[in-house]
Design a protein around this motif. Structure first.
Motif, PDB file in Angstrom:
ATOM      1  N   LYS A 116       0.865  -1.184   0.000  1.00  0.00           N
ATOM      2  CA  LYS A 116       0.000   0.000   0.000  1.00  0.00           C
ATOM      3  C   LYS A 116       0.901   1.233   0.000  1.00  0.00           C
ATOM      4  CE  LYS A 116      -3.900  -2.336   0.854  1.00  0.00           C
ATOM      5  NZ  LYS A 116      -5.095  -2.319   0.026  1.00  0.00           N
ATOM      6  N   MET A 117       0.741   2.082  -1.016  1.00  0.00           N
ATOM      7  CA  MET A 117       1.551   3.290  -1.142  1.00  0.00           C
ATOM      8  C   MET A 117       0.802   4.458  -0.498  1.00  0.00           C
ATOM      9  SD  MET A 117       4.044   1.948  -2.869  1.00  0.00           S
ATOM     10  CE  MET A 117       4.979   3.368  -3.384  1.00  0.00           C
ATOM     11  N   LEU A 118       1.478   5.166   0.400  1.00  0.00           N
ATOM     12  CA  LEU A 118       0.925   6.338   1.075  1.00  0.00           C
ATOM     13  C   LEU A 118       1.795   7.533   0.709  1.00  0.00           C
ATOM     14  CD1 LEU A 118       0.391   4.662   4.563  1.00  0.00           C
ATOM     15  CD2 LEU A 118      -1.275   4.903   2.731  1.00  0.00           C
ATOM     16  N   VAL A 119       1.224   8.452  -0.046  1.00  0.00           N
ATOM     17  CA  VAL A 119       2.014   9.565  -0.567  1.00  0.00           C
ATOM     18  C   VAL A 119       1.978  10.748   0.396  1.00  0.00           C
ATOM     19  CG1 VAL A 119       1.682   8.861  -2.957  1.00  0.00           C
ATOM     20  CG2 VAL A 119       0.045  10.422  -1.904  1.00  0.00           C
ATOM     21  N   SER A 120       2.964  11.594   0.268  1.00  0.00           N
ATOM     22  CA  SER A 120       3.052  12.824   1.061  1.00  0.00           C
ATOM     23  C   SER A 120       2.053  13.853   0.515  1.00  0.00           C
ATOM     24  CB  SER A 120       4.474  13.366   0.980  1.00  0.00           C
ATOM     25  OG  SER A 120       4.587  14.582   1.655  1.00  0.00           O
ATOM     26  N   PRO A 121       1.468  14.699   1.375  1.00  0.00           N
ATOM     27  CA  PRO A 121       1.676  14.808   2.814  1.00  0.00           C
ATOM     28  C   PRO A 121       0.857  13.757   3.576  1.00  0.00           C
ATOM     29  CG  PRO A 121       0.162  16.510   2.098  1.00  0.00           C
ATOM     30  CD  PRO A 121       0.596  15.779   0.855  1.00  0.00           C
ATOM     31  N   LEU A 122       1.475  13.141   4.568  1.00  0.00           N
ATOM     32  CA  LEU A 122       0.790  12.134   5.367  1.00  0.00           C
ATOM     33  C   LEU A 122      -0.088  12.799   6.415  1.00  0.00           C
ATOM     34  CD1 LEU A 122       3.815   9.724   5.927  1.00  0.00           C
ATOM     35  CD2 LEU A 122       1.959   9.453   4.278  1.00  0.00           C
ATOM     36  N   GLN A 123      -1.240  12.192   6.682  1.00  0.00           N
ATOM     37  CA  GLN A 123      -2.112  12.700   7.723  1.00  0.00           C
ATOM     38  C   GLN A 123      -1.579  12.261   9.087  1.00  0.00           C
ATOM     39  OE1 GLN A 123      -6.038  11.312   6.857  1.00  0.00           O
ATOM     40  NE2 GLN A 123      -6.076  12.188   4.813  1.00  0.00           N
ATOM     41  N   ALA A 124      -2.061  12.923  10.138  1.00  0.00           N
ATOM     42  CA  ALA A 124      -1.592  12.598  11.490  1.00  0.00           C
ATOM     43  C   ALA A 124      -2.048  11.208  11.916  1.00  0.00           C
ATOM     44  CB  ALA A 124      -2.082  13.645  12.487  1.00  0.00           C
TER      45      ALA A 124
END
Length: 202
Positions: A116-124
């Motif tokens: 699973k790719m999580l791109v910037s900006p990341l949430q808190a």
């Protein structure tokens, strides 16, 4: 002589007033609350959590790996094992701006899930649930699967109504209903059970 005494009285009176004013000011000054020095801002905490499951059941002891991308100075992946409820939780402190992440999971008896790719900006706070598929074992040769040893079984034709017209059979039997899969209830890990990691910029 009387004039000198009078002058001395005036000077003593003025000195008493000055002493009272000075002592009152000093008392006020030392009773004032001292301003607290400004505190440095606390580093932000980013939480990755979710559930690993297969069908309607959570997957315990699955290894969740979090790889950071960008300018985060983590040496390799950060790992967490799922609990009996299939839950994982990773808390990162001080993620620098521009950081992305990749989540991947492996578990014994299950196929490896696509990352699973999580791109910037990341949430808190990010929740990512990851489904797994069980490993399907190939049928052994000669077990009736058409791999040799004997002819493959042929399914019998469906039953038909006795009064149906020729050439247009109508199947008789119970109605076919699609199986509905329910995702198990998510029971998150507590903050005390989270994998905690402080990140420094490269």
């Amino acid at each position: 002589m009387a004039k000198e005494r009078s002058s001395a009285k005036v000077v003593g009176w003025l000195g008493g007033i000055a002493a009272t004013v000075i002592s009152g000011y000093l008392l006020w000054y030392f009773e004032q609350p001292k301003p607290t020095p400004p505190q440095p801002p606390q580093a932000a905490v980013t939480t990755f959590e979710g559930m690993v499951y297969s069908g309607e059941a959570p997957v315990a002891k699955a290894l969740v790996a979090l790889d950071l991308t960008g300018n985060a100075g983590a040496n390799g992946a950060i790992h967490d094992l799922t609990d009996d409820n299939g839950a994982y939780k990773i808390e990162l402190t001080g993620l620098p701006p521009g950081t992305g992440a990749t989540l991947s999971v492996v578990a014994k008896g299950f196929e490896k899930a696509a990352p699973k790719m999580l791109v910037s900006p990341l949430q808190a706070d990010m929740r990512v649930d990851i489904p797994l598929s069980p490993v399907v074992l190939a049928a052994a040769p000669g077990s009736g699967g058409g791999g040799g040893g004997g002819p493959a079984e042929v399914a019998p034709p469906p039953e038909t109504h006795s009064g149906e017209s020729a050439g247009q059979p109508v199947a008789v039997g119970p109605p076919v209903t699609a199986a509905i899969s329910h995702v198990p209830l998510y029971r998150p890990k507590s903050a005390a059970m989270a994998m905690k990691f402080r990140v420094a910029a490269k």
